[in-house]
Design an enzyme around this catalytic site. Structure first.
Site, short mmCIF file in Angstrom:
data_model
loop_
_atom_site.label_atom_id
_atom_site.label_comp_id
_atom_site.label_asym_id
_atom_site.label_seq_id
_atom_site.Cartn_x
_atom_site.Cartn_y
_atom_site.Cartn_z
CG HIS A 1 -20.69 -17.24 1.41
ND1 HIS A 1 -21.21 -16.83 1.92
CD2 HIS A 1 -19.62 -15.99 0.26
CE1 HIS A 1 -20.45 -15.45 2.32
NE2 HIS A 1 -19.65 -15.51 1.03
CD GLU B 1 -16.04 -14.67 3.40
OE1 GLU B 1 -16.11 -15.76 3.21
OE2 GLU B 1 -15.70 -13.55 2.54
#
Length: 323
Positions: free
Chosen positions: A38, A107
């Site tokens: 991330h 994402e």
């Protein structure tokens, strides 16, 4: 035999702590490990997001047995697929054959940082398919030139290739991604215990390949403390992929989950120190057909106590119940 894995959750601990936790997980007897990749945490309360690939390199040197895997890397926006291929080949060499490359369509939370907008899901799947094609071509050796609808590669070559190439996994959440994974992946990845996902993966070429699931858990001798921590850090988890893939910032997840209660979280995530509760949360994955199940212990500071408990209590209970 179902294998039980440990998750290095980069959103909830710093890089040195993540490596230390994995060393302890290897000692505790976990069968494999996975690592999130991330740029942002889901919620500000998680508080971290170091560069996963540096953590993986350090983890490869600090451990000797436990397999490593990205869960998952998006090889289309923040990273170019040619760079992902180089990173994966290097990791396989550093880990002496213990690395698997888990890929997904990404994402907005992590990919928006390089600009250019966030593509629609159909386009993201097209990009992922093209990226896998490029990565596999580079894994084959030699120079690669590619002119595609989404990526260009100009005379690229991987100069350090392992004899055993990293297996490629693809994350799935619906029919379209299952079709893609069945055709292109060596294994399938999912975060929901849905047998239908595995059935679709099998229909499109995935039969007999490994299938890796993941679920959050929250150990604490004080169940109320566990519920509180799970709500503070993981209440985003139940929103589903269609929501989680689109929101661009931790503040967006704060707003989207403002009405999720601690009781809601406790109903979805096993909390406390009763091993039976954890076994019952894992069981649907085994019954759906997952061959490997990675657990995410919520809370970076809770990892040492959790890993001690897992070694003595949780892992034996899971193996007794699922083997």
């Amino acid at each position: 035999m179902v294998q039980i894995g440990y998750t290095m959750m980069t959103e909830q601990a710093g890089p040195r702590e993540l490596v230390d936790h994995l060393v302890r997980a290897e000692e505790a007897g976990y069968d494999f490990s996975v690592t999130s990749d991330h740029y942002f945490p889901w919620l500000r309360s998680q508080g971290h997001s170091p560069y996963a690939w540096s953590v993986l390199g350090a983890a490869a040197q600090a451990t000797s047995r436990i397999p490593l895997m990205t869960y998952v890397t998006c090889p289309t926006v923040r990273y170019h697929p040619a760079v992902v291929a180089q990173k994966a080949a290097t990791m396989q060499l550093l880990s002496e054959g213990r690395f698997r490359l888990g890929l997904g369509s990404g994402e907005n939370l992590n990919e928006h940082v390089v600009g250019g907008g966030w593509p629609s899901v159909d386009v993201r799947h097209e990009m992922l398919e093209e990226a896998v094609e490029i990565i596999r071509a580079l894994f084959e050796g030699g120079h690669v030139n590619h002119r595609g609808p989404h990526f260009d590669v100009e005379s690229a070559r991987l100069w350090d290739l392992p004899d055993q190439l990293p297996p490629i996994g693809i994350a799935v959440s619906g029919e379209q991604s299952c079709t893609l994974a069945g055709r292109l992946a060596d294994l399938v990845i999912a975060t929901e215990p849905k047998a239908g996902l595995l059935d679709a993966f099998d229909r499109h070429g995935g039969e007999g390949k490994p299938r890796v699931g993941q679920l959050p858990v929250c150990y604490d001798p004080d169940r109320d403390a566990a519920v509180k921590r799970a709500h503070a850090q993981f209440r985003w988890f139940g929103s589903g992929w269609k929501v989680n893939s689109e929101l661009p910032h931790p503040d967006s997840f704060e707003a989207a989950t403002q009405f999720v209660t601690p009781d809601d979280v406790a109903d979805a995530i096993p909390c406390g120190d009763e091993p039976e509760d954890f076994v019952e949360a894992v069981r649907p994955y085994a019954e759906a057909g997952f061959t490997e199940i990675a657990l995410v212990q919520i809370g970076g500071e809770s990892q040492p106590a959790y890993l001690d408990w897992a070694a003595k209590t949780l892992l034996p209970a899971l193996h007794d119940a699922l083997d």
